[in-house]
Design an enzyme around this catalytic site. Structure first.
Site, PDB file in Angstrom:
ATOM      1  N   CYS A   2       1.772   7.704   5.937  1.00  0.00           N
ATOM      2  CA  CYS A   2       2.958   8.413   5.447  1.00  0.00           C
ATOM      3  C   CYS A   2       3.868   8.639   6.642  1.00  0.00           C
ATOM      4  O   CYS A   2       3.565   9.451   7.515  1.00  0.00           O
ATOM      5  CB  CYS A   2       2.567   9.748   4.814  1.00  0.00           C
ATOM      6  SG  CYS A   2       3.981  10.724   4.259  1.00  0.00           S
ATOM      7  N   GLU A 106       7.256   4.621   0.980  1.00  0.00           N
ATOM      8  CA  GLU A 106       6.401   3.569   1.526  1.00  0.00           C
ATOM      9  C   GLU A 106       7.168   2.250   1.436  1.00  0.00           C
ATOM     10  O   GLU A 106       8.097   2.118   0.617  1.00  0.00           O
ATOM     11  CB  GLU A 106       5.076   3.455   0.760  1.00  0.00           C
ATOM     12  CG  GLU A 106       4.183   4.677   0.841  1.00  0.00           C
ATOM     13  CD  GLU A 106       3.605   4.930   2.225  1.00  0.00           C
ATOM     14  OE1 GLU A 106       3.870   4.120   3.154  1.00  0.00           O
ATOM     15  OE2 GLU A 106       2.888   5.933   2.393  1.00  0.00           O
TER      16      GLU A 106
END
Length: 234
Positions: A2, A106
């Site tokens: 992340c 992402e």
């Protein structure tokens, strides 16, 4: 991993959602939060039944570090091995926190290009990543508090885009995760599972989010691409 996320709620809404008391520091809505920036986290007061909301640096600096450069590799912590890493081990036992968010990003690699996607829970709901934090004194004698976000294997929503995802905690696990008196890693590890894919959705966004200097609504605005990784999920 992340590496970017979003928190567009104002402080008072975060306080209400997580039943937390702020230390007084404020922040503006952010659409493209990047490592080394100051981010809000929620911790349990060890002596009183109070959750506290504070700003810390994203990219953990362990208390034993000789300098802060180690943090470049400690933005995230893999949930499968976090208890075995010296940089994370003590924090996992007694310095756990919630990291509020309402979206994360992402990148899907296609050939030589990477297309960013924004992931949300429900109808842009406010949720919390599992985090750990530490306190470090720099050479000048200043105390710096910092944190890492835990990651896990991806669920069916994230796997078409990336091979890791941040740990999103279920609200019924908040008290256990924050409890500074809970040191049993087996119990804690049970919370570190991929979030229910059917409670999430994603959509492609502009490559504006690739650059940390860009921090506005356009970073998480949907765009059209030739294929969507969500098409086969629902």
């Amino acid at each position: 991993m992340c590496g970017r996320y979003r928190l567009t709620r104002h402080k008072y809404l975060v306080e209400q959602q997580f039943a937390a008391v702020s230390d007084g520091e404020d922040w503006s809505p952010h659409y493209n939060i990047a490592p080394t920036q100051s981010i809000p986290i929620i911790r349990q007061n060890p002596t009183e039944p109070i959750r506290e909301l504070s700003l810390v640096r994203w990219a953990l600096i362990p208390g034993f570090a000789k300098d802060g450069s180690i943090s470049a590799s400690l933005v995230n912590a893999r949930s499968e091995s976090v208890g075995m890493k010296p940089a994370f081990r003590d924090a996992l036992k007694s310095r756990r926190c919630l990291v509020p968010a309402d979206g994360f990003y992402e990148w899907k690699k296609t050939g030589k290009t990477k297309q960013p996607y924004c992931f949300e829970v429900g109808d842009k709901e406010l949720f919390a990543f599992a985090g750990i934090w530490d306190r470090w004194k720099n050479p000048e004698g200043n105390i710096i508090e910092s944190c890492s976000i835990l990651t896990t294997t991806p669920n069916a929503s994230v796997s078409p885009v990336h091979d890791r995802m941040p740990v999103i905690l279920n609200p019924d696990g908040y008290d256990l995760w924050l409890d500074p008196g809970m040191h049993d890693e087996r119990v804690i590890s049970d919370l570190l599972k991929p979030y229910d894919a059917h409670q999430m959705h994603s959509y492609p966004v502009s490559t504006r989010v690739n650059h940390a200097a860009n921090d506005d609504e356009e970073c998480s605005a949907p765009i059209e691409v030739s294929e969507s990784p969500q098409a086969s999920l629902f």
